[in-house]
Design an enzyme around this catalytic site. Structure first.
Site: not given
Length: 246
Positions: A181, A150-151
């Site tokens: 996002e 993910c991030h």
């Protein structure tokens, strides 16, 4: 008899050393604010718990590091997720993640892999953390595995290897996408867009439709697109470790 005792002793030593080497380092954010929005964030619990469950069940010990050390802020605290609850109710690991190591307390040679968990906080304190990047580089250069979900790939965008190239250069990679996002309305809040930065550093960026599971493994680098991919990132990391151990 003394010979047998010696052999038993040697076997015991080897077994202990092997056990000690079955360690994986998880990286979690120390950052708790989404820019100037006033909204809280941190590491995404499922992106820790689901890979942890796969790897811990397979016999690996997990340690935790964060940029500042100490208690890491948690996001998506969902106890209806049975794996989240299993992790949170495990006193040993609950204590570990509430007392994360500082980067200078970590010896890269102790770990076979490093996993970057996501959560929006990672966008503020992963990319420019040179200490953790150096730890990850050493684990990778030691023929270890680097994974991120993910991030979490914010932590790998700026890692440079000994040959001077970016870790992601020429490798298939994915992460939280520009579309994802935008869907959570944070494309103008995060300091940079992961997809753009990974491509800028040479990654061959793969993606699926927003919030669809997508995991790719390429040359000991495992990446997952979103929280839905967390379990599969754990499985792909385990598969890489098993392949290296043959």
């Amino acid at each position: 008899m003394s010979c047998n005792n010696k052999n038993n002793s040697e076997k015991s030593t080897v077994k202990t050393e092997t056990k000690e080497l079955k360690k994986i380092l998880f990286v979690v954010t120390s950052h708790s604010e989404k820019g100037n929005t006033g909204e809280k964030t941190g590491y995404y619990l499922g992106e820790v718990s689901h890979p942890w469950n796969v790897l811990h069940t397979a016999g690996y010990e997990i340690d935790f590091v964060s940029p500042k050390g100490g208690k890491a802020p948690v996001d998506a605290f969902d106890m209806t997720d049975s794996i989240n609850k299993k992790f949170w109710d495990n006193n040993i690991y609950r204590n570990k993640i509430e007392n994360t190591k500082k980067p200078n307390e970590v010896n890269p040679n102790d770990y076979l892999a490093i996993h970057y968990a996501g959560g929006h906080g990672a966008m503020w304190d992963f990319a420019d953390n040179t200490e953790i990047a150096e730890i990850a580089k050493q684990i990778y250069e030691n023929n270890g595995v680097v994974s991120a979900v993910c991030h979490g790939p914010a932590g790998i965008v700026n890692i440079k290897l000994n040959n001077g190239s970016y870790l992601v250069d020429g490798k298939k990679v994915n992460a939280f996408t520009n579309e994802e996002e935008a869907k959570v309305k944070l494309e103008h809040v995060v300091p940079f867009l992961l997809e753009n930065q990974l491509i800028a550093h040479g990654a061959i960026f793969e993606k699926s439709a927003p919030f669809t599971e997508h995991v790719v493994a390429d040359q000991r680098l495992v990446t997952g697109q979103n929280p839905q991919s967390a379990h599969s990132v754990g499985e792909a990391t385990l598969k890489e470790l098993q392949r290296l151990n043959k």
